[in-house]
Design an enzyme around this catalytic site. Sequence first.
Site, mmCIF file in Angstrom:
data_model
loop_
_atom_site.group_PDB
_atom_site.id
_atom_site.type_symbol
_atom_site.label_atom_id
_atom_site.label_comp_id
_atom_site.label_asym_id
_atom_site.label_seq_id
_atom_site.Cartn_x
_atom_site.Cartn_y
_atom_site.Cartn_z
ATOM 1 N N GLU A 255 -23.151 17.103 56.148
ATOM 2 C CA GLU A 255 -21.726 16.759 56.135
ATOM 3 C C GLU A 255 -20.940 17.911 56.769
ATOM 4 O O GLU A 255 -21.012 19.047 56.292
ATOM 5 C CB GLU A 255 -21.260 16.564 54.683
ATOM 6 C CG GLU A 255 -19.810 16.152 54.597
ATOM 7 C CD GLU A 255 -19.279 16.097 53.173
ATOM 8 O OE1 GLU A 255 -19.541 17.030 52.388
ATOM 9 O OE2 GLU A 255 -18.593 15.117 52.846
ATOM 10 N N GLU B 294 -18.494 12.235 42.106
ATOM 11 C CA GLU B 294 -18.142 11.658 43.420
ATOM 12 C C GLU B 294 -18.372 12.779 44.422
ATOM 13 O O GLU B 294 -17.611 13.744 44.453
ATOM 14 C CB GLU B 294 -16.667 11.232 43.446
ATOM 15 C CG GLU B 294 -16.272 10.212 42.392
ATOM 16 C CD GLU B 294 -16.724 8.800 42.724
ATOM 17 O OE1 GLU B 294 -17.326 8.605 43.794
ATOM 18 O OE2 GLU B 294 -16.494 7.911 41.901
ATOM 19 N N CYS C 101 -13.953 12.340 52.557
ATOM 20 C CA CYS C 101 -15.386 12.148 52.303
ATOM 21 C C CYS C 101 -15.900 10.880 52.987
ATOM 22 O O CYS C 101 -17.089 10.745 53.237
ATOM 23 C CB CYS C 101 -15.633 12.083 50.802
ATOM 24 S SG CYS C 101 -14.622 10.825 50.003
ATOM 25 N N LYS D 177 -8.913 20.905 36.412
ATOM 26 C CA LYS D 177 -9.128 22.119 37.211
ATOM 27 C C LYS D 177 -9.037 21.671 38.674
ATOM 28 O O LYS D 177 -10.027 21.280 39.290
ATOM 29 C CB LYS D 177 -10.509 22.713 36.887
ATOM 30 C CG LYS D 177 -10.581 24.229 36.992
ATOM 31 C CD LYS D 177 -10.181 24.800 38.329
ATOM 32 C CE LYS D 177 -11.247 24.665 39.373
ATOM 33 N NZ LYS D 177 -10.769 24.962 40.761
HETATM 34 P P1 NAD Z 1 -16.244 21.857 46.026
HETATM 35 O O1 NAD Z 1 -17.447 21.243 45.432
HETATM 36 O O2 NAD Z 1 -16.362 23.184 46.663
HETATM 37 O O3 NAD Z 1 -15.071 22.007 44.942
HETATM 38 C C1 NAD Z 1 -14.587 20.898 44.202
HETATM 39 C C2 NAD Z 1 -14.009 21.403 42.903
HETATM 40 O O4 NAD Z 1 -15.061 21.940 42.103
HETATM 41 C C3 NAD Z 1 -12.982 22.530 43.057
HETATM 42 O O5 NAD Z 1 -11.959 22.355 42.106
HETATM 43 C C4 NAD Z 1 -13.807 23.763 42.734
HETATM 44 O O6 NAD Z 1 -13.033 24.844 42.277
HETATM 45 C C5 NAD Z 1 -14.729 23.236 41.641
HETATM 46 N N1 NAD Z 1 -15.975 24.001 41.450
HETATM 47 C C6 NAD Z 1 -16.642 24.748 42.359
HETATM 48 N N2 NAD Z 1 -17.742 25.315 41.779
HETATM 49 C C7 NAD Z 1 -17.763 24.888 40.488
HETATM 50 C C8 NAD Z 1 -18.639 25.127 39.383
HETATM 51 N N3 NAD Z 1 -19.722 25.915 39.490
HETATM 52 N N4 NAD Z 1 -18.360 24.533 38.211
HETATM 53 C C9 NAD Z 1 -17.281 23.728 38.095
HETATM 54 N N5 NAD Z 1 -16.393 23.481 39.085
HETATM 55 C C10 NAD Z 1 -16.640 24.055 40.283
HETATM 56 O O7 NAD Z 1 -15.681 20.775 47.041
HETATM 57 P P2 NAD Z 1 -14.454 20.914 48.014
HETATM 58 O O8 NAD Z 1 -14.828 21.827 49.136
HETATM 59 O O9 NAD Z 1 -13.227 21.193 47.217
HETATM 60 O O10 NAD Z 1 -14.324 19.422 48.547
HETATM 61 C C11 NAD Z 1 -15.025 18.934 49.640
HETATM 62 C C12 NAD Z 1 -16.178 18.083 49.186
HETATM 63 O O11 NAD Z 1 -15.711 17.055 48.316
HETATM 64 C C13 NAD Z 1 -16.848 17.357 50.355
HETATM 65 O O12 NAD Z 1 -18.226 17.429 50.188
HETATM 66 C C14 NAD Z 1 -16.366 15.924 50.198
HETATM 67 O O13 NAD Z 1 -17.218 14.956 50.742
HETATM 68 C C15 NAD Z 1 -16.278 15.808 48.712
HETATM 69 N N6 NAD Z 1 -15.386 14.713 48.335
HETATM 70 C C16 NAD Z 1 -15.960 13.595 47.802
HETATM 71 C C17 NAD Z 1 -15.156 12.512 47.470
HETATM 72 C C18 NAD Z 1 -15.744 11.255 46.887
HETATM 73 O O14 NAD Z 1 -14.981 10.439 46.383
HETATM 74 N N7 NAD Z 1 -17.050 11.055 46.941
HETATM 75 C C19 NAD Z 1 -13.774 12.591 47.662
HETATM 76 C C20 NAD Z 1 -13.241 13.756 48.205
HETATM 77 C C21 NAD Z 1 -14.058 14.825 48.532
#
Ligand code: NAD
Length: 480
Positions: free
Chosen positions: A384, A248, A282, A173
């Site tokens: 963040e 992550e 991130c 997804k």
């Molecule tokens: P997000 O949490 O909004 O979304 C990530 C994914 O989760 C998307 O595909 C989204 O559709 C899905 N999602 C959202 N709600 C969900 C639910 N209730 N159940 C299942 N899936 C759901 O994050 P984002 O805005 O896409 O990404 C930014 C964040 O990701 C930042 O906080 C960043 O630090 C983090 N990030 C972390 C790493 C790492 O390796 N630690 C790497 C990249 C990004």
Amino acid sequence: MEQLKNFIGGEFVAPNEGKYLDKISPMTAQKIYELPDSSEVDVVLAIKAAQGAFSEWSEKKAVERSQILNRVADLIDQHREALARAESEDVGKPLDLSRTLDIPRAALNFRFFASAILHKHEMASDMDGEAINYVLRQPVGVAGLISPWNLPLYLLTWKIAPALACGNTVVCKPSEWTSKTAFMLGSLLNEAGVPKGVVNMVFGKGDPAGAYLVKHPGVPLISFTGGTATGEKIQTLAAPYVKKLSLELGGKNATIVMKDADLAKVIPQIARASFLNQGEICLCGSKILVQEDIYKEFTEQFVKHVESLVVGDPMDSKTFMGPIVSKTQYDKVLSLLEVAKKDGGKVLTGGVRPELPAAFKDGYFLRPTVIGDLTNCSEIHQTEIFGPVVTLNSFKYAHEAVKWANNSPYGLSASVWTKNLNQAHKIAADLRVGTVWVNTWLKRDLRMPFGGAKASGLGREGGEHSLDFFTETKTVCIQL
Ligand code: NAD
């Protein structure tokens, strides 16, 4: 207008309810394509396809899986330009960055795990001649892979490649904000000979599509990369099924600059660590802590360097920073900037839209922003921002910098800039984070563990850690 389709059982299929979401360009704020707004039915179809393909894939010899994964890597390389353009159009990141980082890394993910699976071996133990034990590593089943928008193909393939190498089948997804390269990957997987149903992509919102995937009892393993708040929800949704989870999550990463750092050398690297990919990595260092002896000099030179960074059209090779990915993220960054100002922060540079041609007048552009004088107690030091905004503060002793750096719910990474390696070792040991870089940033050895401490995640991925996560370990004890 182009309409993406889900990729289920090797076919491109329209979402069951016929609903679509708009993809808005970060450069122009105009709609550029539509993607499925998938429902529970679509997710269930994808899980069934993955379950159906599991026996054939998991029973293949490791060398056969490895050959197929290497073919996927070759095809990603062959289509690098088209994938890089799609990634830049989706995210707003400079094309050069997609060409040199995102897409080559996606190919490398497949190559790395295609090789790793051939070299994996397990231990055996002899109980003084009474019995022997050995370990079997077996695929877990259907893996649910959920990825964010900032490094779309890079992070999705970081999950698909080890999952497949270990013999699992997957349902992905991808983020609803950046689905294009995952969609393009579908055709490449077919061309590489990945059997139908081994990889399935369901596009759409986190809730319902992602949430159904997490809740489905037929998916025993979830690998998630995204925000900490979503990670918490996923833990709750998965808890009743006792699933294997890898999370992550977000970060608030410190950049610690000691007084002996060679400023001319490190300032361009620290600016890169602050603003690469619009600060939407991130691991970007958004809390810069500088030893007081060089604070004034550092600030002047850093601000001057940041002012020289070109913001604009991601397709132009001179551009260092494109727009922020979406209106939602843009508004979030601007509102946190207001909080910083309210808390006494002084905008040393940035905080405004750049001057750009009319075609980009509605895009989500922001100059790289540096804030000074922000008090220690401001929530900005804890939150963040995930955009092109950093803070600058001074410290007197190394232990103070460590305290500042650790004063956050997150614990993803940090960087330390000094010529004194004894001091660097001590600081690295005291930081409560998953990765510390010394005199470098974002250098990744795929064999090393990667993940976050505290609210930055659960578990580690990379090398052996990924192979452990994507397999079930079984001990067999034989009486002699
Ligand atoms: P997000 O949490 O909004 O979304 C990530 C994914 O989760 C998307 O595909 C989204 O559709 C899905 N999602 C959202 N709600 C969900 C639910 N209730 N159940 C299942 N899936 C759901 O994050 P984002 O805005 O896409 O990404 C930014 C964040 O990701 C930042 O906080 C960043 O630090 C983090 N990030 C972390 C790493 C790492 O390796 N630690 C790497 C990249 C990004």
